[in-house]
Structures are given as C-alpha cells and as structure tokens.
Design a protein around this motif. Structure first.
Motif, PDB file in Angstrom:
ATOM      1  N   GLY A 185      -0.416  12.456  -2.089  1.00 38.38           N
ATOM      2  CA  GLY A 185       0.507  11.497  -2.678  1.00 38.38           C
ATOM      3  C   GLY A 185       0.676  11.728  -4.158  1.00 38.38           C
ATOM      4  O   GLY A 185       1.783  11.770  -4.664  1.00 38.38           O
ATOM      5  N   VAL A 227       7.694   7.907 -10.823  1.00 39.28           N
ATOM      6  CA  VAL A 227       6.746   7.100 -11.580  1.00 39.28           C
ATOM      7  C   VAL A 227       5.768   7.978 -12.359  1.00 39.28           C
ATOM      8  O   VAL A 227       5.335   9.012 -11.882  1.00 39.28           O
ATOM      9  CB  VAL A 227       5.923   6.191 -10.630  1.00 39.28           C
ATOM     10  CG1 VAL A 227       5.045   5.249 -11.425  1.00 39.28           C
ATOM     11  CG2 VAL A 227       6.835   5.429  -9.703  1.00 39.28           C
ATOM     12  N   GLU A 228       5.460   7.571 -13.582  1.00 41.98           N
ATOM     13  CA  GLU A 228       4.367   8.206 -14.315  1.00 41.98           C
ATOM     14  C   GLU A 228       3.364   7.135 -14.688  1.00 41.98           C
ATOM     15  O   GLU A 228       3.711   6.148 -15.330  1.00 41.98           O
ATOM     16  CB  GLU A 228       4.891   8.923 -15.567  1.00 41.98           C
ATOM     17  CG  GLU A 228       5.824  10.055 -15.211  1.00 41.98           C
ATOM     18  CD  GLU A 228       5.626  11.267 -16.104  1.00 41.98           C
ATOM     19  OE1 GLU A 228       4.552  11.373 -16.741  1.00 41.98           O
ATOM     20  OE2 GLU A 228       6.549  12.096 -16.162  1.00 41.98           O
ATOM     21  N   ARG A 249      17.281  24.914 -21.103  1.00 41.05           N
ATOM     22  CA  ARG A 249      16.559  23.773 -20.559  1.00 41.05           C
ATOM     23  C   ARG A 249      15.977  22.974 -21.709  1.00 41.05           C
ATOM     24  O   ARG A 249      15.247  23.532 -22.538  1.00 41.05           O
ATOM     25  CB  ARG A 249      15.387  24.287 -19.719  1.00 41.05           C
ATOM     26  CG  ARG A 249      15.369  23.881 -18.283  1.00 41.05           C
ATOM     27  CD  ARG A 249      14.458  24.797 -17.502  1.00 41.05           C
ATOM     28  NE  ARG A 249      13.082  24.683 -17.954  1.00 41.05           N
ATOM     29  CZ  ARG A 249      12.267  23.689 -17.614  1.00 41.05           C
ATOM     30  NH1 ARG A 249      12.693  22.724 -16.836  1.00 41.05           N
ATOM     31  NH2 ARG A 249      11.038  23.665 -18.060  1.00 41.05           N
ATOM     32  N   THR A 308       4.214  12.880  -5.926  1.00 36.09           N
ATOM     33  CA  THR A 308       5.045  11.971  -6.709  1.00 36.09           C
ATOM     34  C   THR A 308       4.965  12.242  -8.208  1.00 36.09           C
ATOM     35  O   THR A 308       5.947  12.124  -8.903  1.00 36.09           O
ATOM     36  CB  THR A 308       4.627  10.506  -6.472  1.00 36.09           C
ATOM     37  OG1 THR A 308       3.242  10.378  -6.808  1.00 36.09           O
ATOM     38  CG2 THR A 308       4.839  10.116  -5.038  1.00 36.09           C
ATOM     39  N   LYS A 309       3.794  12.629  -8.671  1.00 36.52           N
ATOM     40  CA  LYS A 309       3.574  12.753 -10.112  1.00 36.52           C
ATOM     41  C   LYS A 309       4.701  13.532 -10.778  1.00 36.52           C
ATOM     42  O   LYS A 309       5.371  13.037 -11.647  1.00 36.52           O
ATOM     43  CB  LYS A 309       2.238  13.440 -10.388  1.00 36.52           C
ATOM     44  CG  LYS A 309       1.734  13.231 -11.806  1.00 36.52           C
ATOM     45  CD  LYS A 309       0.364  13.840 -11.955  1.00 36.52           C
ATOM     46  CE  LYS A 309      -0.126  13.673 -13.382  1.00 36.52           C
ATOM     47  NZ  LYS A 309      -1.415  14.343 -13.568  1.00 36.52           N
ATOM     48  N   GLU A 310       4.891  14.741 -10.416  1.00 35.80           N
ATOM     49  CA  GLU A 310       6.061  15.520 -10.759  1.00 35.80           C
ATOM     50  C   GLU A 310       6.001  16.813  -9.954  1.00 35.80           C
ATOM     51  O   GLU A 310       5.051  17.034  -9.243  1.00 35.80           O
ATOM     52  CB  GLU A 310       6.139  15.822 -12.264  1.00 35.80           C
ATOM     53  CG  GLU A 310       4.812  16.045 -12.928  1.00 35.80           C
ATOM     54  CD  GLU A 310       4.962  16.011 -14.450  1.00 35.80           C
ATOM     55  OE1 GLU A 310       5.855  16.670 -14.972  1.00 35.80           O
ATOM     56  OE2 GLU A 310       4.184  15.316 -15.095  1.00 35.80           O
ATOM     57  N   GLN A 320       1.984   4.319  -6.411  1.00 37.62           N
ATOM     58  CA  GLN A 320       2.212   4.922  -5.104  1.00 37.62           C
ATOM     59  C   GLN A 320       3.309   4.176  -4.336  1.00 37.62           C
ATOM     60  O   GLN A 320       4.182   4.792  -3.726  1.00 37.62           O
ATOM     61  CB  GLN A 320       0.909   4.879  -4.300  1.00 37.62           C
ATOM     62  CG  GLN A 320       0.564   6.205  -3.681  1.00 37.62           C
ATOM     63  CD  GLN A 320      -0.866   6.245  -3.166  1.00 37.62           C
ATOM     64  OE1 GLN A 320      -1.671   5.372  -3.486  1.00 37.62           O
ATOM     65  NE2 GLN A 320      -1.167   7.248  -2.387  1.00 37.62           N
ATOM     66  N   ARG A 347      -5.011  12.322   1.821  1.00 41.17           N
ATOM     67  CA  ARG A 347      -3.763  11.582   1.774  1.00 41.17           C
ATOM     68  C   ARG A 347      -3.453  11.154   0.339  1.00 41.17           C
ATOM     69  O   ARG A 347      -2.363  11.328  -0.165  1.00 41.17           O
ATOM     70  CB  ARG A 347      -3.847  10.359   2.698  1.00 41.17           C
ATOM     71  CG  ARG A 347      -2.476   9.776   3.013  1.00 41.17           C
ATOM     72  CD  ARG A 347      -2.543   8.686   4.080  1.00 41.17           C
ATOM     73  NE  ARG A 347      -3.732   8.733   4.908  1.00 41.17           N
ATOM     74  CZ  ARG A 347      -4.740   7.864   4.823  1.00 41.17           C
ATOM     75  NH1 ARG A 347      -4.704   6.912   3.906  1.00 41.17           N
ATOM     76  NH2 ARG A 347      -5.782   7.956   5.626  1.00 41.17           N
ATOM     77  N   ARG A 348      -4.501  10.632  -0.326  1.00 40.71           N
ATOM     78  CA  ARG A 348      -4.353  10.196  -1.711  1.00 40.71           C
ATOM     79  C   ARG A 348      -3.934  11.363  -2.610  1.00 40.71           C
ATOM     80  O   ARG A 348      -2.973  11.265  -3.363  1.00 40.71           O
ATOM     81  CB  ARG A 348      -5.674   9.609  -2.209  1.00 40.71           C
ATOM     82  CG  ARG A 348      -5.560   8.196  -2.722  1.00 40.71           C
ATOM     83  CD  ARG A 348      -6.899   7.708  -3.225  1.00 40.71           C
ATOM     84  NE  ARG A 348      -7.910   7.651  -2.173  1.00 40.71           N
ATOM     85  CZ  ARG A 348      -9.216   7.752  -2.378  1.00 40.71           C
ATOM     86  NH1 ARG A 348      -9.679   7.953  -3.598  1.00 40.71           N
ATOM     87  NH2 ARG A 348     -10.068   7.672  -1.380  1.00 40.71           N
ATOM     88  N   GLY A 359       6.600   4.875  -5.921  1.00 39.05           N
ATOM     89  CA  GLY A 359       6.940   6.266  -5.604  1.00 39.05           C
ATOM     90  C   GLY A 359       7.513   6.363  -4.198  1.00 39.05           C
ATOM     91  O   GLY A 359       8.513   7.040  -3.961  1.00 39.05           O
ATOM     92  N   ARG A 394       5.353  25.362 -13.471  1.00 38.94           N
ATOM     93  CA  ARG A 394       6.396  24.731 -14.265  1.00 38.94           C
ATOM     94  C   ARG A 394       6.471  25.329 -15.672  1.00 38.94           C
ATOM     95  O   ARG A 394       7.537  25.606 -16.191  1.00 38.94           O
ATOM     96  CB  ARG A 394       6.117  23.224 -14.360  1.00 38.94           C
ATOM     97  CG  ARG A 394       7.289  22.366 -14.729  1.00 38.94           C
ATOM     98  CD  ARG A 394       6.915  20.904 -14.553  1.00 38.94           C
ATOM     99  NE  ARG A 394       5.598  20.642 -15.122  1.00 38.94           N
ATOM    100  CZ  ARG A 394       5.403  20.128 -16.337  1.00 38.94           C
ATOM    101  NH1 ARG A 394       6.420  19.823 -17.088  1.00 38.94           N
ATOM    102  NH2 ARG A 394       4.184  19.907 -16.770  1.00 38.94           N
TER     103      ARG A 394
END
Lengths: 216, 216
Positions: free
Chosen positions: B106, A12-13, A208, B110-112, A3, B102-103, A6, B127
DNA sequence: AACAAGCGTTAAAGAACGTTAAGTCACTAG
DNA sequence: CTAGTGACTTAACGTTCTTTAACGCTTGTT
C-alpha cells in the motif's frame, strides 16, 4: 487516514511532524492540507500561520482532540477552512475533504482567473508575471512567463519540446528551439535561489520541472 | 517455516546465520525479511540496523524467544515492522506476513511512483535516475536508466531483445539493436563495482540480470 | 573445420543541449 | 530625430547523450 484517502483516489503525502510537513509543503503542488494540532517539532496552528503568510489559497483542515471552543476559534483564526474533532469516522473525513475541495475549486475558478503557482520557496503569479521569493519580486517577460507557466502546468511530468514551441512560439522550427533553450537557461538562473526547484532535461523529448522537499 | 511459507506460494530463501543472511540480502529482490534475534555470527538486531542504513523500505519481522518488553522496544527501534514471540503457530506467522506485505505494498503504491531497486550493494533510484554504491552516486542518462529498469523488472528472468528495443527505443531495427549492445556494455561497466551483480547474455534471445550472494 | 550470425567493446561521429555574448528590432525619452 | 532601453533572436563554443563504425570474439550450424 493516508491509506483510506489513497484508496479513494487522492494522491496523499504523509509526514510525521510539523517540521517535515513544512518542508514537504514547500515543494508545492498540494490542493489540500490536513494538519494535526498536536504534532512534534511544530504544532498545527503555528504551521498553518506560517503557511498562510505565503499562501492564502490552499485549504487547510485541522485534526483536533480538544473540542474546547477556545482552541477552535484559534484554529480558524490561523486560516483553517474546516476542522475535525477526534474521534471521527472515515466517512466524515471524506465528506469534509470533498466539501472543502469543491469550495476551493469553485473559488479559484470563479473569483478571478488569477492563477498562481507555488514552487518550493517561490510564488509565481501568472497574471502579474512575477516570481517572488523571500519578499523579493522579479518581473518576468512574456516569453519567460509563458514558458514557466507551461512547466508549472506539467509539474513533475514532461513538457514536450514540441508543445512548448507551439504554445509559446507558435512554430517549432530549429531556431525557435534554440531560443527556447536560452529561455530555459534564464529560468534556471532565476530558480537557482531555491536548490530544491529544478528544470531537468529529458534528452530528445523535452523538459521536466520538479520541486523536491528539503530532505530528499 | 521456510517449508510452510514455500507451500503457501512464497519464494523463500533460508540462511543459517546473520552473516550469510546479510550476504544473501545484498543480492536484493526481497519483499520481506524475517530475522531471528538469536543467530550465530551476527544477531538479528545488528543485522536489521545494518539493513536499515541502506534500505528504509523492505519490511522486517523479528522472531524472538525473549518476551521482555525491553527487547521488543529495541527491536522496533532498529526498524522492525512486526515481531513474533516463540512459540507461535504457522497460522499466526502467515497472518503477520500477509499483513506486513499488504501494508508495505500500500505504501509503495500510493506514496508516489518512486520505484527503487536494490541490486547487490547498489541502490537504483528509478525516478531520480541515479545508481548509488557506497555513498557514491552516479547519474544515469535516460536510456541507461530505462534499460536498467527493464532489466530489474525482469530480474533473474529473461529480458527479450525485442521487448527492450520496443520499450526503450520504440523500434527494433538492426542499428537500435547495436546501440542497445553499447548500452549493455556501459551498464556492465557501472555494475562491475559489485562482482555479485551481472548482466548475462542469452544468445539470440536477450539479457538476464542476476545478483548472487557473495558465497555462491 | 568452416561459415554465418550474434555479441562485446572501444572509438569516432553526430545530434541535442547549456550557456554566454553579440545582434536585431521596436519602442520611448529627450 | 536620434540615442537608449528592453525583449527577443542568432551566433558561437563547450558539454553531454546517442548512434554508427570497426574489429575481434563467441556461439551455433552444416
């Protein structure tokens, strides 16, 4: 940590153990790896050694609770670029990450123009125009290589039909377009040795290149 | 609780038992689930396990009267993100809800970019452009997927004809409008496997995607 | 009620793409 | 000098995606 990094602008993964870490690493496209030494399924040292077998470049930072000298040495021998001993502050983490990335960038930029792309289980050497999987090398022609390079540079994003034709063929007329389709088919044939790597078409737009981790 | 959270600006739906909770969950679009462990018809742990089978993301908070460690553990194993032991104050509830949201936010941010919409019994992976129901996957074309995504983003609200045409077709002339109507028909055909999910027309304005619970 | 505009749906046409095979060209070995 | 080889292009045919056409129904207006 994920987090925090990020929030600092890094993509980040996060994976819960060494095995899943390896699977995700295989999909490629990472600039830096942070490995915990103590992980379920597969420890950090073992993972690092496996990664270094197919990839000398990508920097690795270890997280270790043990501060014993012995372990540290073992860590660097498996190809680590830096290490952090728990507990550590987020500021310290950021400092080391930035430093390692700066160093790595410098190396790839100056050392040689030798660009190399990691794609699932494949390694694609742009300069030598070869595609390697499982110790098996396949020589690519110039057009195959140029097209694959463009796809790699747009990994996960969209490579426009027009851009590819301009870059590789220099002209985007109808016939060159059909020629490109033939090359896309060839690349697909080569890449099908790893089902996790795919060249997808976006109708009317372009192509892609995606590499998903095994579990997706 | 429902009244309190409602007053704090959350959109709340309250159901009297586990079965009705499941039906309402199926209509999708929830950011957080709060489950009582002791419920008629279907207890909270069982419900959570069923939900986690089709949805790993949506956070779950348990309400439990039993403060025994055994139960707590069982709760987190069924995929809970937090739990509250009765009695608890409204302030404490609000605190936990805010924290979990919030978590979760997040992580998804950020993950993707991997957005995923839950629509009745459907799961729509933006996706990968696939629509999943009962383990059955249907690949969507780019236009189908883009249009469905817009509908999801305006769920229960109105997706203007004009906005959809601009976003998906880039131009809102007459023929593109007719083309969109064809795609709406296709999406309706795909979505009719779950009668609770519907694409409604607002004459002269646009379309509305709604998912009602089974008993409504 | 009568009319026009908007929408629902199906079918057909058209454009883009996937793939295999044949054709062209340049280069090289014998 | 010619046959052969490899890289690339063109042709051909099938499939998938998108648009256009056609016809009937619904909604709103006069």
């Amino acid at each position: 940590m994920a987090q925090y990094l990020g929030a600092k602008g890094f993509a980040v993964e996060l994976r819960p153990d060494g095995k899943q870490g390896w699977d995700t690493y295989l999909k490629g496209g990472f600039d830096l790896l942070i490995l915990d030494v103590m992980m379920p399924m597969k420890d950090g040292f073992t993972l690092a050694r496996e990664i270094r077998q197919r990839d000398e470049r990508t920097p690795i930072i270890f997280l270790t609770a043990k501060s014993m000298k012995q372990d540290t040495i073992q860590g660097f021998q498996s190809g680590a670029d830096d290490y952090l001993t728990k507990p550590f502050s987020m500021e310290e983490l950021l400092l080391r990450v930035s430093a390692v990335l700066r160093r790595a960038k410098g190396v790839t930029a100056t050392k040689e123009e030798a660009r190399e792309h990691l794609l699932g289980r494949f390694r694609f050497d742009v300069r030598k125009q070869v595609l390697i999987i499982d110790e098996q090398e396949r020589k690519l022609t110039t057009k195959e290589s140029d097209l694959l390079r463009l796809l790699c540079e747009h990994r996960n994003g969209l490579l426009t039909r027009n851009e590819a034709l301009q870059q590789v063929w220099g002209d985007d007329n109808y016939f060159n377009g059909r020629s490109m389709d033939v090359y896309i088919a060839k690349l697909r044939k080569y890449l099908k040795d790893d089902p996790a790597v795919e060249v997808l078409n976006v109708h009317g737009k372009g192509f892609r290149l995606v590499a998903r981790s095994e579990d997706e």
